[in-house]
Write a protein that holds these residues in place. Structure first.
Motif, PDB file in Angstrom:
ATOM      1  N   GLY A 293       0.808  -1.211   0.000  1.00 20.58           N
ATOM      2  CA  GLY A 293       0.000   0.000   0.000  1.00 20.58           C
ATOM      3  C   GLY A 293       0.842   1.263   0.000  1.00 20.58           C
ATOM      4  N   PHE A 294       0.293   2.326  -0.588  1.00 23.98           N
ATOM      5  CA  PHE A 294       0.935   3.642  -0.527  1.00 23.98           C
ATOM      6  C   PHE A 294      -0.135   4.704  -0.338  1.00 23.98           C
ATOM      7  CE2 PHE A 294       0.160   2.780  -5.012  1.00 23.98           C
ATOM      8  CZ  PHE A 294      -0.420   3.951  -5.478  1.00 23.98           C
ATOM      9  N   ARG A 295       0.256   5.805   0.238  1.00 22.86           N
ATOM     10  CA  ARG A 295      -0.676   6.906   0.536  1.00 22.86           C
ATOM     11  C   ARG A 295       0.043   8.213   0.311  1.00 22.86           C
ATOM     12  NH1 ARG A 295      -4.986   9.600   1.248  1.00 22.86           N
ATOM     13  NH2 ARG A 295      -6.212   9.564   3.185  1.00 22.86           N
ATOM     14  N   MET A 296      -0.596   9.117  -0.404  1.00 24.90           N
ATOM     15  CA  MET A 296      -0.081  10.466  -0.596  1.00 24.90           C
ATOM     16  C   MET A 296      -1.097  11.452  -0.033  1.00 24.90           C
ATOM     17  SD  MET A 296       1.687  10.648  -4.352  1.00 24.90           S
ATOM     18  CE  MET A 296       3.232   9.777  -4.669  1.00 24.90           C
ATOM     19  N   VAL A 297      -0.620  12.354   0.801  1.00 25.78           N
ATOM     20  CA  VAL A 297      -1.487  13.370   1.393  1.00 25.78           C
ATOM     21  C   VAL A 297      -0.869  14.744   1.169  1.00 25.78           C
ATOM     22  CG1 VAL A 297      -2.427  11.806   3.125  1.00 25.78           C
ATOM     23  CG2 VAL A 297      -0.380  13.128   3.653  1.00 25.78           C
ATOM     24  N   SER A 388      -1.159   4.935   5.399  1.00 23.44           N
ATOM     25  CA  SER A 388      -1.768   6.185   5.872  1.00 23.44           C
ATOM     26  C   SER A 388      -1.057   6.706   7.105  1.00 23.44           C
ATOM     27  CB  SER A 388      -3.254   5.959   6.169  1.00 23.44           C
ATOM     28  OG  SER A 388      -3.964   5.601   5.010  1.00 23.44           O
ATOM     29  N   GLU A 389      -0.720   5.792   8.022  1.00 25.83           N
ATOM     30  CA  GLU A 389       0.007   6.207   9.215  1.00 25.83           C
ATOM     31  C   GLU A 389       1.402   6.700   8.856  1.00 25.83           C
ATOM     32  OE1 GLU A 389       0.939   7.086  13.081  1.00 25.83           O
ATOM     33  OE2 GLU A 389      -0.979   6.799  12.065  1.00 25.83           O
ATOM     34  N   ALA A 390       2.050   5.991   7.932  1.00 21.80           N
ATOM     35  CA  ALA A 390       3.385   6.421   7.510  1.00 21.80           C
ATOM     36  C   ALA A 390       3.324   7.797   6.841  1.00 21.80           C
ATOM     37  CB  ALA A 390       3.983   5.393   6.552  1.00 21.80           C
ATOM     38  N   ALA A 391       2.268   8.043   6.069  1.00 24.53           N
ATOM     39  CA  ALA A 391       2.121   9.346   5.413  1.00 24.53           C
ATOM     40  C   ALA A 391       1.915  10.451   6.435  1.00 24.53           C
ATOM     41  CB  ALA A 391       0.952   9.297   4.427  1.00 24.53           C
ATOM     42  N   ARG A 392       1.139  10.132   7.500  1.00 27.78           N
ATOM     43  CA  ARG A 392       0.938  11.127   8.553  1.00 27.78           C
ATOM     44  C   ARG A 392       2.268  11.493   9.211  1.00 27.78           C
ATOM     45  NH1 ARG A 392       0.722  11.712  13.689  1.00 27.78           N
ATOM     46  NH2 ARG A 392       1.257   9.531  14.101  1.00 27.78           N
ATOM     47  N   ILE A 393       3.083  10.479   9.453  1.00 29.54           N
ATOM     48  CA  ILE A 393       4.409  10.740  10.030  1.00 29.54           C
ATOM     49  C   ILE A 393       5.268  11.522   9.038  1.00 29.54           C
ATOM     50  CG2 ILE A 393       6.513   9.644  10.893  1.00 29.54           C
ATOM     51  CD1 ILE A 393       4.748   7.269  11.754  1.00 29.54           C
ATOM     52  N   ALA A 394       5.152  11.180   7.757  1.00 34.33           N
ATOM     53  CA  ALA A 394       5.984  11.811   6.725  1.00 34.33           C
ATOM     54  C   ALA A 394       5.726  13.306   6.605  1.00 34.33           C
ATOM     55  CB  ALA A 394       5.744  11.130   5.377  1.00 34.33           C
ATOM     56  N   TRP A 402       9.995  13.949   3.117  1.00 30.11           N
ATOM     57  CA  TRP A 402       8.550  13.791   3.259  1.00 30.11           C
ATOM     58  C   TRP A 402       8.093  12.411   2.771  1.00 30.11           C
ATOM     59  CZ3 TRP A 402       8.085  18.011   5.998  1.00 30.11           C
ATOM     60  CH2 TRP A 402       8.774  19.153   5.624  1.00 30.11           C
ATOM     61  N   PHE A 403       8.969  11.430   2.919  1.00 24.52           N
ATOM     62  CA  PHE A 403       8.686  10.057   2.477  1.00 24.52           C
ATOM     63  C   PHE A 403       9.046   9.107   3.610  1.00 24.52           C
ATOM     64  CE2 PHE A 403       9.805   6.001   0.542  1.00 24.52           C
ATOM     65  CZ  PHE A 403       8.844   5.820  -0.445  1.00 24.52           C
ATOM     66  N   VAL A 404       8.080   8.292   4.058  1.00 24.53           N
ATOM     67  CA  VAL A 404       8.308   7.367   5.170  1.00 24.53           C
ATOM     68  C   VAL A 404       7.772   5.993   4.802  1.00 24.53           C
ATOM     69  CG1 VAL A 404       7.599   6.756   7.520  1.00 24.53           C
ATOM     70  CG2 VAL A 404       8.368   9.079   7.011  1.00 24.53           C
ATOM     71  N   ARG A 405       8.564   5.015   5.145  1.00 25.02           N
ATOM     72  CA  ARG A 405       8.201   3.616   4.885  1.00 25.02           C
ATOM     73  C   ARG A 405       7.905   2.946   6.228  1.00 25.02           C
ATOM     74  NH1 ARG A 405      12.497  -0.327   1.821  1.00 25.02           N
ATOM     75  NH2 ARG A 405      11.461  -2.332   2.240  1.00 25.02           N
ATOM     76  N   MET A 406       6.711   2.394   6.373  1.00 24.77           N
ATOM     77  CA  MET A 406       6.281   1.866   7.664  1.00 24.77           C
ATOM     78  C   MET A 406       7.195   0.773   8.200  1.00 24.77           C
ATOM     79  SD  MET A 406       4.310   1.858  10.241  1.00 24.77           S
ATOM     80  CE  MET A 406       2.891   2.882   9.860  1.00 24.77           C
ATOM     81  N   LEU A 409      10.386   1.843  10.129  1.00 27.92           N
ATOM     82  CA  LEU A 409      10.320   2.610  11.369  1.00 27.92           C
ATOM     83  C   LEU A 409      10.894   1.811  12.533  1.00 27.92           C
ATOM     84  CD1 LEU A 409       6.738   4.107  11.063  1.00 27.92           C
ATOM     85  CD2 LEU A 409       8.895   5.333  10.803  1.00 27.92           C
ATOM     86  N   GLY A 410      11.615   2.479  13.394  1.00 25.03           N
ATOM     87  CA  GLY A 410      12.177   1.825  14.574  1.00 25.03           C
ATOM     88  C   GLY A 410      11.303   2.047  15.791  1.00 25.03           C
ATOM     89  N   ILE A 411      11.808   1.645  16.948  1.00 24.67           N
ATOM     90  CA  ILE A 411      11.053   1.772  18.197  1.00 24.67           C
ATOM     91  C   ILE A 411      10.644   3.215  18.464  1.00 24.67           C
ATOM     92  CG2 ILE A 411      11.222   1.568  20.697  1.00 24.67           C
ATOM     93  CD1 ILE A 411      10.805  -1.066  19.328  1.00 24.67           C
ATOM     94  N   GLU A 412      11.575   4.128  18.292  1.00 22.52           N
ATOM     95  CA  GLU A 412      11.265   5.533  18.569  1.00 22.52           C
ATOM     96  C   GLU A 412      10.160   6.043  17.653  1.00 22.52           C
ATOM     97  OE1 GLU A 412      13.419   9.923  18.533  1.00 22.52           O
ATOM     98  OE2 GLU A 412      14.557   8.119  18.066  1.00 22.52           O
ATOM     99  N   GLN A 413      10.242   5.677  16.379  1.00 23.35           N
ATOM    100  CA  GLN A 413       9.226   6.120  15.437  1.00 23.35           C
ATOM    101  C   GLN A 413       7.866   5.508  15.748  1.00 23.35           C
ATOM    102  OE1 GLN A 413      12.251   5.142  14.541  1.00 23.35           O
ATOM    103  NE2 GLN A 413      13.113   7.074  13.806  1.00 23.35           N
ATOM    104  N   LEU A 414       7.859   4.256  16.214  1.00 24.02           N
ATOM    105  CA  LEU A 414       6.590   3.629  16.586  1.00 24.02           C
ATOM    106  C   LEU A 414       5.927   4.391  17.723  1.00 24.02           C
ATOM    107  CD1 LEU A 414       7.533  -0.169  16.441  1.00 24.02           C
ATOM    108  CD2 LEU A 414       6.005   1.074  14.905  1.00 24.02           C
ATOM    109  N   LEU A 415       6.732   4.805  18.699  1.00 23.76           N
ATOM    110  CA  LEU A 415       6.185   5.588  19.800  1.00 23.76           C
ATOM    111  C   LEU A 415       5.591   6.902  19.298  1.00 23.76           C
ATOM    112  CD1 LEU A 415       8.972   5.021  22.463  1.00 23.76           C
ATOM    113  CD2 LEU A 415       6.593   4.254  22.620  1.00 23.76           C
ATOM    114  N   LEU A 416       6.311   7.543  18.395  1.00 19.66           N
ATOM    115  CA  LEU A 416       5.835   8.818  17.863  1.00 19.66           C
ATOM    116  C   LEU A 416       4.571   8.638  17.036  1.00 19.66           C
ATOM    117  CD1 LEU A 416       9.241  10.401  16.767  1.00 19.66           C
ATOM    118  CD2 LEU A 416       7.797  11.100  18.680  1.00 19.66           C
ATOM    119  N   SER A 417       4.416   7.459  16.421  1.00 15.87           N
ATOM    120  CA  SER A 417       3.256   7.252  15.549  1.00 15.87           C
ATOM    121  C   SER A 417       1.993   6.893  16.316  1.00 15.87           C
ATOM    122  CB  SER A 417       3.551   6.133  14.538  1.00 15.87           C
ATOM    123  OG  SER A 417       3.529   4.870  15.175  1.00 15.87           O
TER     124      SER A 417
END
Length: 503
Positions: A293-297, A388-394, A402-406, A409-417
């Motif tokens: 899946g991919f999402r652009m916002v 969608s979640e990765a796009a929100r983070i991006a 402005w490009f993030v791949r779910m 993501l590491g532990i820190e990014q999971l917490l932020l998401s």
């Protein structure tokens, strides 16, 4: 009108009787044209005119040579006749030495009519083009591209719908980038010629889309023909503009239906809905197999439908089946594969999506997220929601373009998401996948262990297990995840992940 034509003018006419050069140069002038049944009926002149004979030439080489000499002696610069391609090498060399262009024509009278239209009958030529264009509208067109195909087939020239960014649709030839650059987008009508060819264009008067032009293009057009084509383009334009409007209304309706269908599917992903899945299949959507899946916002306000049009240009070049629809303030889509992707293949597909993101960002202020690969209808919902979640983070990650791949993501990014909603589930599933694949009991054991403040005894009591069993499982969990369970942030992330998966 009194203008000397060139051989190239005749060659560019769509109804020149099948004219072909046997010997000679296309740039030679042809002031007049004379049509006769035999060379002895041709007048004497010294103007280098075009002689058109309606009978086949003699078969013997010496007679062919004699014919060439007699026509040249009468002062003609070019000879067109049936079966000229049968002339022998010696005769062709003779014609070249005498300065006589030798031409083959399938239909001599049609060639004469083409010469007259170009030389004396500009209005006749323009009306001829208009009649051909009108006949094109008798055929049912499935869209603007189909309509342009009908027009090009009837006019006998290349036709394109263009914008400053490039060619949107074309038929009957390829409009080169060099010739496109010659088009002036400011005036209502424009004609241009260069080493790349000739083009006549008119501004498309469309309420839905601005900056479009309808162009007729080709090689070797004379002034008369180019002018007639410009007027013909002006006549064709309203029908093309109307077709664009029809297509846009249909496109908006289709986008609305697609967005509603995908939205319903994502909302009900935890409970399979066979009717929804059937409707998705009816639209040609790949919901079986494996998905990415991919999402652009939009990071600012964007036109989602225009973004979708732009994306389709890039997606069509990918080596995978794909689907993309407008969803909210952006686009949701997925790539579909019949079998699981090997890691190298996955990386190649992600790289292609990132290249698309980079190109699209030249025109749209967007952020893009890529989900975790998954399979089946349920997996499709998971990978899109993960994207969608990765796009929100991006949207907050300028450092990553402005490009993030779910799944990166590491532990820190999971917490932020974590935002207290179920978009965290794909990342949590990906994090805990090694446990689920090894032993189905490891995830609930980990959840209970973290809920009981990392106490082996309390966990064993809660699960009704021997403490040695729990200790062995915890050791196995640390080994599989490669994480330090004594770290407070790691424990928090894993606790959230266990709850998300359990929910």
């Amino acid at each position: 009108m009194n203008r000397t034509l060139t051989l190239s003018d005749l060659l560019a006419h769509p109804q020149n009787g099948g004219l072909r050069i046997i010997t000679g140069e296309p740039g030679i002038s042809l002031p007049e044209a004379f049509v006769e049944s035999a060379e002895d009926r041709l007048p004497w002149n010294n103007l280098g005119d075009l002689a058109v004979l309606t009978i086949a030439p003699p078969s013997d080489a010496w007679q062919q040579d004699a014919l060439i000499r007699r026509v040249r002696d009468r002062g003609f610069g070019a000879l067109a006749l049936l079966d000229a391609d049968r002339f022998g090498v010696g005769t062709r060399v003779l014609a070249g030495r005498l300065g006589l262009a030798l031409l083959h024509v399938d239909r001599p009278m049609e060639l004469a009519q083409a010469w007259w239209q170009l030389r004396e009958g500009r209005d006749s030529l323009m009306l001829s083009y208009v009649r051909k264009a009108a006949r094109s509208f008798e055929y049912r067109a499935e869209g603007v591209s189909d309509m342009i195909g009908h027009l090009a087939a009837n006019l006998g020239h290349g036709i394109a719908l263009v914008s400053r960014e490039g060619v949107l649709a074309q038929s009957g030839g390829i409009l080169s980038a060099g010739l496109l650059s010659e088009i002036d987008f400011a005036p209502w009508l424009d004609t241009a010629r260069s080493a790349h060819g000739c083009v006549a264009s008119v501004r498309v008067d469309s309420a839905g889309r601005s900056g479009l032009r309808l162009a007729v293009f080709g090689q070797g057009f004379g002034e008369v023909q180019l002018g007639a084509l410009a007027m013909a383009a002006e006549v064709m334009m309203p029908a093309v503009a109307a077709r664009i409007l029809i297509d846009e209304v249909a496109e908006v309706n289709d986008a609305s239906v697609s967005a509603g269908l995908l939205g319903d599917f994502l909302e009900k992903r935890s409970a399979p809905d066979l009717d929804l899945e059937r409707r998705m299949l009816d639209r040609g959507w790949g919901i079986g197999g494996y998905h990415l899946g991919f999402r652009m916002v939009g990071r600012t306000r964007i036109d989602a439908l225009q973004l979708l049009r732009e994306l389709k240009r890039y997606l069509s070049g990918l080596s995978a089946d794909w689907q993309a629809v407008t969803l909210g303030e952006g686009i949701a889509g997925w790539l579909n594969f019949p079998a699981p992707l090997r890691q190298n293949d996955l990386e190649a597909q992600v790289a292609a999506l990132k290249a698309m993101h980079v190109e699209v960002r030249r025109s749209f202020n967007i952020a893009t997220g890529i989900g975790t690969p998954d399979s089946g209808p349920t997996g499709l919902a998971e990978t899109i929601n993960g994207a969608s979640e990765a796009a929100r983070i991006a949207t907050q990650r300028s450092a990553t373009g402005w490009f993030v791949r779910m799944d990166a993501l590491g532990i820190e990014q999971l917490l932020l998401s974590w935002t207290e909603n179920d978009t965290f589930v794909p990342a949590a599933r990906s994090l805990l996948a090694p446990l689920r694949e090894s032993n189905a009991e490891l995830v609930p054991t980990l959840g209970s262990y973290l809920d009981h403040e990392s106490s082996i005894s309390a966990t064993a009591a809660a699960l009704g297990l021997h403490r040695n069993t729990v200790a062995a499982r915890v050791s196995r969990i640390q080994e599989l995840l490669g994480l330090d369970l004594s770290d407070a942030e790691t424990r928090l992330a894993l606790r959230l992940a266990c709850r998300a998966v359990a929910g």
